[in-house]
Design a protein around this motif. Structure first.
Motif, PDB file in Angstrom:
ATOM      1  N   TYR A  85      -3.184   6.182   6.921  1.00  0.00           N
ATOM      2  CA  TYR A  85      -3.035   4.755   6.631  1.00  0.00           C
ATOM      3  C   TYR A  85      -2.519   4.034   7.883  1.00  0.00           C
ATOM      4  N   ARG A  86      -1.484   4.651   8.500  1.00  0.00           N
ATOM      5  CA  ARG A  86      -0.889   4.025   9.691  1.00  0.00           C
ATOM      6  C   ARG A  86      -1.885   3.983  10.851  1.00  0.00           C
ATOM      7  N   ILE A 113      -4.130   1.059  10.391  1.00  0.00           N
ATOM      8  CA  ILE A 113      -3.440  -0.184  10.771  1.00  0.00           C
ATOM      9  C   ILE A 113      -3.414  -0.288  12.296  1.00  0.00           C
ATOM     10  N   GLU A 163      -4.996  -3.609  13.774  1.00  0.00           N
ATOM     11  CA  GLU A 163      -4.027  -4.708  13.671  1.00  0.00           C
ATOM     12  C   GLU A 163      -4.274  -5.784  14.730  1.00  0.00           C
ATOM     13  N   SER A 186      -2.806 -11.480   7.898  1.00  0.00           N
ATOM     14  CA  SER A 186      -3.192 -10.136   8.359  1.00  0.00           C
ATOM     15  C   SER A 186      -2.566  -9.080   7.446  1.00  0.00           C
ATOM     16  N   GLN A 187      -1.296  -9.306   7.115  1.00  0.00           N
ATOM     17  CA  GLN A 187      -0.598  -8.364   6.219  1.00  0.00           C
ATOM     18  C   GLN A 187      -1.313  -8.290   4.872  1.00  0.00           C
ATOM     19  N   PHE A 247      -4.531  -6.239   5.246  1.00  0.00           N
ATOM     20  CA  PHE A 247      -4.350  -4.786   5.304  1.00  0.00           C
ATOM     21  C   PHE A 247      -3.904  -4.217   3.954  1.00  0.00           C
ATOM     22  N   ILE A 248      -3.034  -4.939   3.265  1.00  0.00           N
ATOM     23  CA  ILE A 248      -2.571  -4.435   1.958  1.00  0.00           C
ATOM     24  C   ILE A 248      -3.770  -4.350   0.998  1.00  0.00           C
ATOM     25  N   LYS A 249      -4.607  -5.372   1.048  1.00  0.00           N
ATOM     26  CA  LYS A 249      -5.792  -5.390   0.195  1.00  0.00           C
ATOM     27  C   LYS A 249      -6.725  -4.214   0.536  1.00  0.00           C
ATOM     28  N   LEU A 269      -6.058  -1.380   2.261  1.00  0.00           N
ATOM     29  CA  LEU A 269      -5.497  -0.035   2.092  1.00  0.00           C
ATOM     30  C   LEU A 269      -5.276   0.308   0.620  1.00  0.00           C
ATOM     31  N   ASN A 270      -4.974  -0.698  -0.189  1.00  0.00           N
ATOM     32  CA  ASN A 270      -4.815  -0.411  -1.621  1.00  0.00           C
ATOM     33  C   ASN A 270      -6.154  -0.139  -2.304  1.00  0.00           C
ATOM     34  N   ALA A 271      -7.236  -0.555  -1.648  1.00  0.00           N
ATOM     35  CA  ALA A 271      -8.559  -0.317  -2.244  1.00  0.00           C
ATOM     36  C   ALA A 271      -9.297   0.801  -1.513  1.00  0.00           C
ATOM     37  N   ILE A 277     -12.794  -8.899   4.936  1.00  0.00           N
ATOM     38  CA  ILE A 277     -11.632  -9.326   4.156  1.00  0.00           C
ATOM     39  C   ILE A 277     -10.746 -10.255   4.996  1.00  0.00           C
ATOM     40  N   PRO A 292       0.284  -8.512  16.240  1.00  0.00           N
ATOM     41  CA  PRO A 292       1.365  -8.986  15.365  1.00  0.00           C
ATOM     42  C   PRO A 292       2.708  -8.447  15.833  1.00  0.00           C
ATOM     43  N   PHE A 298       5.120  -4.879  12.004  1.00  0.00           N
ATOM     44  CA  PHE A 298       3.992  -5.241  11.144  1.00  0.00           C
ATOM     45  C   PHE A 298       3.525  -4.059  10.281  1.00  0.00           C
ATOM     46  N   VAL A 332       3.374  -3.748   6.206  1.00  0.00           N
ATOM     47  CA  VAL A 332       2.135  -3.475   5.457  1.00  0.00           C
ATOM     48  C   VAL A 332       2.344  -2.250   4.570  1.00  0.00           C
ATOM     49  N   MET A 333       2.907  -1.183   5.149  1.00  0.00           N
ATOM     50  CA  MET A 333       3.068   0.064   4.394  1.00  0.00           C
ATOM     51  C   MET A 333       3.970  -0.127   3.176  1.00  0.00           C
ATOM     52  N   GLY A 367       3.882  -2.534   1.238  1.00  0.00           N
ATOM     53  CA  GLY A 367       3.087  -3.110   0.148  1.00  0.00           C
ATOM     54  C   GLY A 367       1.920  -2.237  -0.277  1.00  0.00           C
ATOM     55  N   VAL A 368       1.810  -1.057   0.347  1.00  0.00           N
ATOM     56  CA  VAL A 368       0.662  -0.193   0.061  1.00  0.00           C
ATOM     57  C   VAL A 368       1.067   0.923  -0.887  1.00  0.00           C
ATOM     58  N   ARG A 369       0.217   1.145  -1.880  1.00  0.00           N
ATOM     59  CA  ARG A 369       0.438   2.299  -2.775  1.00  0.00           C
ATOM     60  C   ARG A 369      -0.420   3.430  -2.230  1.00  0.00           C
TER      61      ARG A 369
END
Lengths: 202, 194
Positions: free
Chosen positions: A28-29, A32, A36, A57-58, A61-63, A65-67, A84, B58, B62, B66-67, B69-71
């Protein structure tokens, strides 16, 4: 699941996404880390406000990575991320009703009257002090010129000539026909030539 | 002597020029057309400037924000046939269900005449209620003021066929309309969540 961050650098996006799907935080990181800067740069140039660009931007990325579990590998990961990000920026601009006028008029204008009505007159668009500060922050005549393009043209030109995406990828990212993307990019370049010539002459 | 082309450079020609793939015809034109040479030069300058615009990053924290808010998802479930785990509660429920079924079958076998008399009595009562409802319904319809005119309108076989066709047509139209309403649009989705 633990993966050495160093070993991820050589992997393709698809491989990193596969590891993220298996639950690797490092993957995940890594995603990013890879995107980023381009995502932030694109959004920053679209909305021209650092804090807002960081928030959008945040959100992007949340959108993404959560999908990530639902990501379909037949599509390019970068196209998905930029799609996105661009949607987030455009949605924000629409909410703010910030509609930049075009030198050539709206691309949807059919008659000479409509083209004239929607065309930008250089020097007519009074910039607020805040916008001047934002322009200074972005710096340079080219940045100023980019900021004057209408949002659709701006997305296209940034993705093509700053991010180096192909016409086909941009069409996929922006959900536009290939011909429209080419037209937007050439109109944007045409406007930039005029804007830069005017800036030099000032 | 071949005349030099007078057609000016198009947007595609400009792209071709920048990627050094300009046709020889347009290269010839470029040698003679001051206007196109100026266009190419200006376009080159724009592209050079665009290539030089810096990339922005950013703030330092940053990725951590982000992490937060990530599951981080567990691996996607693999669709395989598997038996559920046997917990004490599940075993108790299964035993209870099986015991209930066995007891039910046993009682039915032991008390067959009683069961049959109950079923016969229920079926007869249902038949009686149905007949009374049907007769009352028909009597009510026949008593309506429009019934006589409807009967005379569909008196001949042709008219009856026309009424039948009309009814079927209305029914089919209704079905099609309903289908259109409940069918989701088939827009292409290029990727999840995008």
């Amino acid at each position: 699941m633990t993966v050495r961050p160093g070993s991820l650098r050589e992997k393709t996006d698809q491989e990193v996404v596969a590891l993220a799907k298996e639950g690797s935080e490092e993957a995940y990181r890594e995603l990013i880390r890879r995107y980023e800067r381009p995502v932030f740069s694109l959004i920053f140039r679209m909305v021209r406000n650092r804090e807002l660009a960081e928030d959008l931007s945040q959100e992007t990325f949340i959108k993404v990575l959560n999908a990530v579990q639902t990501y379909r590998p037949e599509f390019k990961f970068s196209s998905w991320v930029f799609k996105i990000a661009n949607n987030a920026a455009i949605d924000h601009l629409r909410k703010r009703e910030l509609d930049t006028l075009s030198l050539e008029g709206s691309p949807h204008a059919d008659t000479p009257e409509l083209i004239e009505a929607t065309a930008l007159q250089i020097g007519e668009r009074g910039e607020s002090q805040l916008q001047e500060v934002e322009n200074r922050e972005l710096g340079g005549t080219i940045e100023q010129a980019i900021s004057r393009l209408r949002p659709e043209y701006r997305s296209c030109i940034l993705l093509r000539h700053v991010e180096g995406r192909t016409y086909e990828e941009i069409a996929e990212i922006l959900n536009l026909p290939l011909g429209t993307v080419k037209t937007y990019i050439h109109r944007a370049r045409n406007e930039l030539r005029i804007l830069l010539r005017d800036v030099r002459e000032e | 002597m071949t005349p030099w082309p007078t057609k000016h450079l198009t947007a595609d020609d400009l792209d071709a020029f920048h990627s050094e793939a300009l046709s020889s015809e347009m290269r010839l034109h470029l040698e003679t057309c001051e206007e196109c040479r100026r266009l190419v030069l200006l376009d080159r300058q724009v592209l050079d400037l665009l290539a030089q615009v810096p990339s922005y990053g950013p703030s330092a924290a940053f990725a951590d924000r982000v992490m937060a808010g990530v599951r981080i998802g567990s691996p996607a479930p693999v669709p395989v046939l598997s038996f559920p785990r046997f917990t004490k509660r599940r075993i108790a429920a299964m035993v209870g269900l099986a015991a209930g079924m066995v007891a039910s079958v046993g009682w039915s076998a032991a008390n067959r005449p009683l069961l049959e008399s109950w079923l016969d009595g229920s079926a007869a009562a249902l038949w009686d209620w149905g007949t009374v409802l049907w007769q009352n319904g028909l009597t009510y319809l026949a008593a309506q003021p429009w019934f006589e005119s409807l009967r005379s309108a569909s008196g001949s076989p042709v008219r009856l066929a026309a009424v039948g066709a009309l009814t079927i047509g209305l029914y089919a139209t209704g079905l099609l309309t309903l289908r259109r309403l409940v069918t989701p649009s088939a827009g292409s989705v290029s990727n999840a969540g995008a």
